[in-house]
Design an enzyme around this catalytic site. Structure first.
Site, PDB file in Angstrom:
ATOM      1  N   GLU A  76       0.834  -1.212   0.000  1.00  0.00           N
ATOM      2  CA  GLU A  76       0.000   0.000   0.000  1.00  0.00           C
ATOM      3  C   GLU A  76       0.863   1.253   0.000  1.00  0.00           C
ATOM      4  O   GLU A  76       0.619   2.206  -0.743  1.00  0.00           O
ATOM      5  CB  GLU A  76      -0.905   0.024   1.241  1.00  0.00           C
ATOM      6  CG  GLU A  76      -1.929  -1.096   1.287  1.00  0.00           C
ATOM      7  CD  GLU A  76      -1.428  -2.308   2.057  1.00  0.00           C
ATOM      8  OE1 GLU A  76      -0.240  -2.670   1.923  1.00  0.00           O
ATOM      9  OE2 GLU A  76      -2.236  -2.895   2.790  1.00  0.00           O
TER      10      GLU A  76
ATOM     11  N   CYS B 233       0.103   1.721   7.272  1.00  0.00           N
ATOM     12  CA  CYS B 233      -0.411   2.079   5.940  1.00  0.00           C
ATOM     13  C   CYS B 233      -1.669   2.926   6.051  1.00  0.00           C
ATOM     14  O   CYS B 233      -1.864   3.869   5.283  1.00  0.00           O
ATOM     15  CB  CYS B 233      -0.667   0.828   5.117  1.00  0.00           C
ATOM     16  SG  CYS B 233       0.858   0.037   4.591  1.00  0.00           S
TER      17      CYS B 233
END
Ligand code: THU
Length: 140
Positions: free
Chosen positions: A65, A99
Site C-alpha cells: 500500500e 499504511c
C-alpha cells in the site's frame, strides 16, 4: 479530476482490484512469502500500483500500500480516491496500521477494497478503518 471523497465506479473498482492482483506477482517477499499487491486511484484518474518489498533486516520492509502511495505522489498526485489491496489469504485483509496512517494523508475518506484468493471482498472507507485519525488538521 477525481476528488478524494468521490466514490469509484464499479468499473474503476474492478480495474483497481485487477491491478492489485497483477502487481502482487512482482512482490519481493522471500522472508514472509506473503505476496501483497496494491493499487490506488489518484486524483488525476490514473492508477498506480505497488507491491511489498522486504529486506534482510526485516524492519526495513515496505508494504504494498505504501509503495503504491509513494509512486503516486512521486508522479505528482496529491489526492487518492480509492485503494485496492490483494493479500494471498482466504479472507480479505485490511491494510496495517502504518499504511492506514499514510493513506489518510492523501484521502481521509477514500474507498478501501480488500481482495484475496477467494471471492470474498471487504469494501469500506478509510475513516472507518482509522477513526479519530491524526492528520494535518491536528497540527493547526
Ligand atoms: N504487508 C503488506 O504489504 N500489506 C499489508 O497490508 C500487510 C502486510 C506485507 C509486509 C510484509 O512484507 C508481509 O506482508 C508480511 O507481513
Amino acid at each position: 479530476m477525481l476528488s478524494a471523497t468521490m466514490h469509484p465506479t464499479p468499473v474503476q473498482r474492478r480495474r483497481l482490484a485487477a491491478a492489485a492482483r497483477r502487481v502482487a506477482q512482482a512482490a519481493y517477499a522471500p522472508y514472509s512469502k506473503f505476496r501483497v499487491g496494491a493499487a490506488v486511484l489518484a486524483g488525476s484518474g490514473r492508477i498506480y500500483t505497488g507491491c511489498n518489498v522486504e529486506n534482510a533486516s526485516y524492519g526495513l520492509s515496505i508494504c504494498a500500500e505504501r509503495a503504491a502511495v509513494f509512486k503516486a505522489v512521486a508522479a505528482g498526485e496529491r489526492t487518492i480516491a480509492a485503494l485496492a489491496v490483494r493479500t494471498p489469504t482466504r479472507k480479505p485483509t485490511p491494510p496495517c496500521g502504518a499504511c492506514r496512517q499514510v493513506l489518510h494523508e492523501f484521502g481521509p475518506a477514500m474507498t478501501v477494497i480488500c481482495a484475496c484468493r477467494s471471492r470474498g471482498r471487504i469494501e469500506t472507507t478509510l475513516d472507518r478503518l482509522l477513526p479519530a485519525a491524526f492528520g494535518r488538521k491536528s497540527l493547526r
